[in-house]
Design an enzyme around this catalytic site. Structure first.
Site, PDB file in Angstrom:
ATOM      1  N   ARG A  21       0.804  -1.229   0.000  1.00 35.92           N
ATOM      2  CA  ARG A  21       0.000   0.000   0.000  1.00 35.92           C
ATOM      3  C   ARG A  21       0.834   1.276   0.000  1.00 35.92           C
ATOM      4  O   ARG A  21       0.366   2.332  -0.409  1.00 35.92           O
ATOM      5  CB  ARG A  21      -0.918   0.022   1.234  1.00 35.92           C
ATOM      6  CG  ARG A  21      -0.129   0.054   2.525  1.00 35.92           C
ATOM      7  CD  ARG A  21      -0.915   0.346   3.770  1.00 35.92           C
ATOM      8  NE  ARG A  21      -0.002   0.336   4.898  1.00 35.92           N
ATOM      9  CZ  ARG A  21       0.680   1.389   5.323  1.00 35.92           C
ATOM     10  NH1 ARG A  21       0.550   2.555   4.710  1.00 35.92           N
ATOM     11  NH2 ARG A  21       1.497   1.289   6.355  1.00 35.92           N
ATOM     12  N   CYS A 193      -0.337  -3.254  13.774  1.00 36.71           N
ATOM     13  CA  CYS A 193       0.666  -4.207  13.284  1.00 36.71           C
ATOM     14  C   CYS A 193       0.991  -5.224  14.374  1.00 36.71           C
ATOM     15  O   CYS A 193       0.941  -6.428  14.144  1.00 36.71           O
ATOM     16  CB  CYS A 193       1.927  -3.481  12.846  1.00 36.71           C
ATOM     17  SG  CYS A 193       1.687  -2.358  11.458  1.00 36.71           S
ATOM     18  N   ARG A 215       0.980  -8.930  12.771  1.00 38.46           N
ATOM     19  CA  ARG A 215       0.439  -9.277  11.455  1.00 38.46           C
ATOM     20  C   ARG A 215       1.428  -8.915  10.360  1.00 38.46           C
ATOM     21  O   ARG A 215       1.433  -9.493   9.271  1.00 38.46           O
ATOM     22  CB  ARG A 215      -0.891  -8.561  11.204  1.00 38.46           C
ATOM     23  CG  ARG A 215      -0.770  -7.052  11.113  1.00 38.46           C
ATOM     24  CD  ARG A 215      -1.999  -6.393  10.533  1.00 38.46           C
ATOM     25  NE  ARG A 215      -1.844  -4.942  10.492  1.00 38.46           N
ATOM     26  CZ  ARG A 215      -1.269  -4.286   9.493  1.00 38.46           C
ATOM     27  NH1 ARG A 215      -0.793  -4.934   8.449  1.00 38.46           N
ATOM     28  NH2 ARG A 215      -1.176  -2.965   9.528  1.00 38.46           N
ATOM     29  N   ASN A 217       5.593  -6.732   9.995  1.00 38.38           N
ATOM     30  CA  ASN A 217       6.641  -6.058  10.759  1.00 38.38           C
ATOM     31  C   ASN A 217       7.741  -5.533   9.853  1.00 38.38           C
ATOM     32  O   ASN A 217       8.350  -6.293   9.091  1.00 38.38           O
ATOM     33  CB  ASN A 217       7.236  -7.020  11.776  1.00 38.38           C
ATOM     34  CG  ASN A 217       7.855  -6.331  12.982  1.00 38.38           C
ATOM     35  OD1 ASN A 217       8.567  -6.958  13.757  1.00 38.38           O
ATOM     36  ND2 ASN A 217       7.597  -5.054  13.196  1.00 38.38           N
ATOM     37  N   HIS A 257       9.285  -8.115   6.805  1.00 31.67           N
ATOM     38  CA  HIS A 257       9.816  -7.467   5.604  1.00 31.67           C
ATOM     39  C   HIS A 257      10.884  -6.414   5.896  1.00 31.67           C
ATOM     40  O   HIS A 257      10.996  -5.897   7.007  1.00 31.67           O
ATOM     41  CB  HIS A 257       8.679  -6.824   4.796  1.00 31.67           C
ATOM     42  CG  HIS A 257       7.839  -5.865   5.579  1.00 31.67           C
ATOM     43  ND1 HIS A 257       6.639  -6.225   6.163  1.00 31.67           N
ATOM     44  CD2 HIS A 257       8.009  -4.548   5.879  1.00 31.67           C
ATOM     45  CE1 HIS A 257       6.106  -5.181   6.777  1.00 31.67           C
ATOM     46  NE2 HIS A 257       6.929  -4.143   6.618  1.00 31.67           N
ATOM     47  N   TYR A 259      11.998  -2.881   3.808  1.00 27.26           N
ATOM     48  CA  TYR A 259      11.654  -1.992   2.695  1.00 27.26           C
ATOM     49  C   TYR A 259      12.843  -1.875   1.739  1.00 27.26           C
ATOM     50  O   TYR A 259      14.009  -1.905   2.153  1.00 27.26           O
ATOM     51  CB  TYR A 259      11.231  -0.623   3.212  1.00 27.26           C
ATOM     52  CG  TYR A 259       9.787  -0.591   3.667  1.00 27.26           C
ATOM     53  CD1 TYR A 259       8.760  -0.383   2.748  1.00 27.26           C
ATOM     54  CD2 TYR A 259       9.454  -0.795   4.998  1.00 27.26           C
ATOM     55  CE1 TYR A 259       7.430  -0.385   3.143  1.00 27.26           C
ATOM     56  CE2 TYR A 259       8.127  -0.796   5.411  1.00 27.26           C
ATOM     57  CZ  TYR A 259       7.120  -0.592   4.482  1.00 27.26           C
ATOM     58  OH  TYR A 259       5.811  -0.610   4.878  1.00 27.26           O
TER      59      TYR A 259
END
Length: 325
Positions: A21, A193, A215, A217, A257, A259
């Site tokens: 998103r 989160c 859910r 991180n 994850h 980025y």
């Protein structure tokens, strides 16, 4: 912190680059878990500086059911500024109530979960039970069968209920609070989160442990803060109930994850050797049940960020990266 480095390495080696998103891709894996023993020290990241004061400000903001970036800033935490005022989807959301508003995020759900019951007026036993549990009659209406009904409402303080259970019913396997409220997902700047917390007392050893389920991180920016807050919360609960903090089960049940624009700083962080863990001290002004024998749950509301102090915190230099909103 070796297991944290192992997680970062695993994501770099096995992750898949995916859209999300925010518009910034992530290198992601489906789930991960770590386990920390508080006897070994406070689980602060040492291969870069943990923004500890910011983390404690955020934790206290959650405990105060803060729903505005201004409230977090007053506690020394600015991490919510962008989510409140720079997230275009939230800026366009009809539920947003102006500058700095975040909606009923984490702490509102933790401390003021909105609970409703719709009952027929003839269901006297149910109405009596609900009133005895602190519900109040909010409205009256007729249902589709033209029966007289009432709506009852109360705010549930999940955090206080957990503390009470540790104190009075430590064998309970349902000492849980969470922030994932489907009815409010469309009216918050960011859905939770770190979504689920469970406390696990061991009355025989007088040890208290916690399991935290996430859910999703952000393992560079978010994980260190989330872990420090869970450890501080566990330590506070232990102090107020006469336990010793022990295990932290950190479970990324969903998306773990990094980025895409964090990859270089993560690789730099992985070149650094972890240092000895610090210890956490809670201010003497916060009552210790093990000493006083007096249960004082009101300290959930009285705690200040400065009541948490890291001692002997050794760390490598600062590493920074932009937050995706």
């Amino acid at each position: 912190m070796k297991q944290y480095h192992d997680l970062l390495t695993h994501i770099l080696d096995e992750g898949t680059l995916v859209e999300n998103r925010t518009g910034v891709k992530t290198l992601s894996v489906p789930g991960a878990a770590m386990r920390f023993d508080m006897k070994m020290g406070f689980p602060a990241i040492t291969t870069r500086r943990l923004p500890f004061k910011t983390a404690m400000g955020e934790l206290v903001g959650f405990l105060r059911a803060t729903s505005s970036a201004a409230g977090f800033r007053a506690l020394g935490c600015k991490v919510w500024d962008q989510n409140a005022n720079e997230n275009q989807a939230w800026l366009n959301n009809p539920y947003r109530e102006g500058h700095d508003d975040l909606g009923p995020i984490y702490g509102v759900q933790w401390r003021k979960w909105p609970a409703y019951k719709r009952l027929k007026k003839t269901e006297l036993a149910k109405i009596k039970d609900a009133l005895g549990r602190g519900y109040e009659i909010l409205a009256e209406f007729k249902n589709s069968d033209n029966e007289d009904c009432v709506v009852l409402y109360k705010e549930i303080d999940q955090v206080r209920e957990c503390l009470d259970k540790i104190m009075h019913n430590p064998q309970d396997r349902r000492i849980i609070f969470h922030g994932w409220n489907p009815a409010d997902l469309e009216s918050v700047a960011l859905p939770s989160c770190h979504a689920w917390y469970q406390f696990l007392p061991n009355p025989a050893k007088k040890e208290l442990s916690i399991s935290l389920y996430l859910r999703a991180n952000d393992t560079f920016l978010g994980l260190g803060m989330n872990l420090a807050e869970a450890a501080a919360l566990l330590s506070l609960f232990a102090r107020l109930t006469g336990y010793t903090p022990r295990w932290i089960n950190y479970i990324i049940g969903g998306d773990a994850h990094i980025y895409e624009n964090h990859l270089d700083v993560v690789r730099e962080q992985l070149t650094r050797e972890p240092l000895p863990l610090p210890t956490l001290e809670i201010s003497e002004r916060v009552p210790d049940f093990a000493v006083t024998g007096v249960y004082q749950p009101e300290w959930l509301d009285l705690i200040e960020p400065g009541d948490f102090v890291l001692k002997d915190y050794q760390h490598h230099g600062v590493l920074t990266a932009p937050m995706a909103v």
